[in-house]
Enzyme design. Sequence first.
Site, PDB file in Angstrom:
ATOM      1  NE  ARG A 264      -3.386   2.103   3.100  1.00  0.00           N
ATOM      2  CZ  ARG A 264      -4.746   2.598   2.506  1.00  0.00           C
ATOM      3  NH1 ARG A 264      -5.242   1.840   1.351  1.00  0.00           N
ATOM      4  NH2 ARG A 264      -5.307   3.533   3.121  1.00  0.00           N
ATOM      5  CG  HIS A 287      -5.640   8.154   3.452  1.00  0.00           C
ATOM      6  ND1 HIS A 287      -4.397   8.502   3.125  1.00  0.00           N
ATOM      7  CD2 HIS A 287      -5.504   7.046   3.997  1.00  0.00           C
ATOM      8  CE1 HIS A 287      -3.601   7.378   3.344  1.00  0.00           C
ATOM      9  NE2 HIS A 287      -3.979   6.522   3.956  1.00  0.00           N
TER      10      HIS A 287
END
Length: 315
Positions: A264, A287
């Site tokens: 990631r 996010h």
Amino acid sequence: MPPRRRPQQSAPSSVEHHLHPSQFVDAFLSYLQAECGMSLNTVKAYKNDIEQFVTWMNNSHVGSVLDVDLNALSQFLQALHERNLKPTTISRRLVAIKMFFRYLVLEGVVAESTVDLMSSPKLWQYLPTVLSPEMVDRLLDAPSWEDSFPKRDRAILTVLYATGCRASEVAGMQLRDLRLEENYCRCLGKGNKERIVNLNPVARKALDDYLHKERPQLIRRRDADDLFVTRTGRGVTRIMIWHVVKKYAKRIGCSDKISPHTLRHSFATHMLAGGAEIRALQEMLGHASIRTTQIYTQVEHSRLKSIHTKCHPRG
């Protein structure tokens, strides 16, 4: 005239003796899951952080939530530093405590949260581990005919890197979420937020091989909705994915610190290096805050600085 706020640093009354934090923990965890929409794994992490704070309060003879002032919090943070915990771990503990006290404010247990006055430890010293594109290629090519399910494992590795998804998100992918002909897949992220993640040609080919040549054998005994399944046809777990990454990272001689999150991190850093905008990357990673995504700009700056030092004639 508004009523005066009750100061947190006042001498404890008989009522305050009953305000031990442990009595609010279960309700707080239910609030995180039911009203904030946090995943079970996130709630467990909050539970662990809050329980450690409660233990520290007991050991430090801080008996009431009304007694938690800046001095007490400073002592708690100092105790964490003395244990040589990472800045990210300390920051996470502080975030959990902040959420806990905001909940207490909402419930009217305390008038205001002193914890919000505390600043999180600086995170710039921590940079996530990132693999080079060449090392990523080696990792993706590591599964071979000697392995039990090489096509499944390669598909998992390529999806992790192609999408930047968390291990839990990949484990939760369903067959119906996959749109291979359109090069994307739906995934369920933190807070049960759904987002679309794109697949590159490498991931698409690996998925196609797995779906046509290996998955049918794995699900012959049962119907399965999960995209990635075990030898018994059950869906893989995030722990299984963790072991898959560890296995092949060790095979190619990577550090034992490599994990699914490393892919990631690598995805995000390589996207920035390729010219991706920070806001677009935030959406790709799922996010909630742009501040979380901005750490990757520091990784890229660190990489460029290293290249400059290595290659400049006066470096």
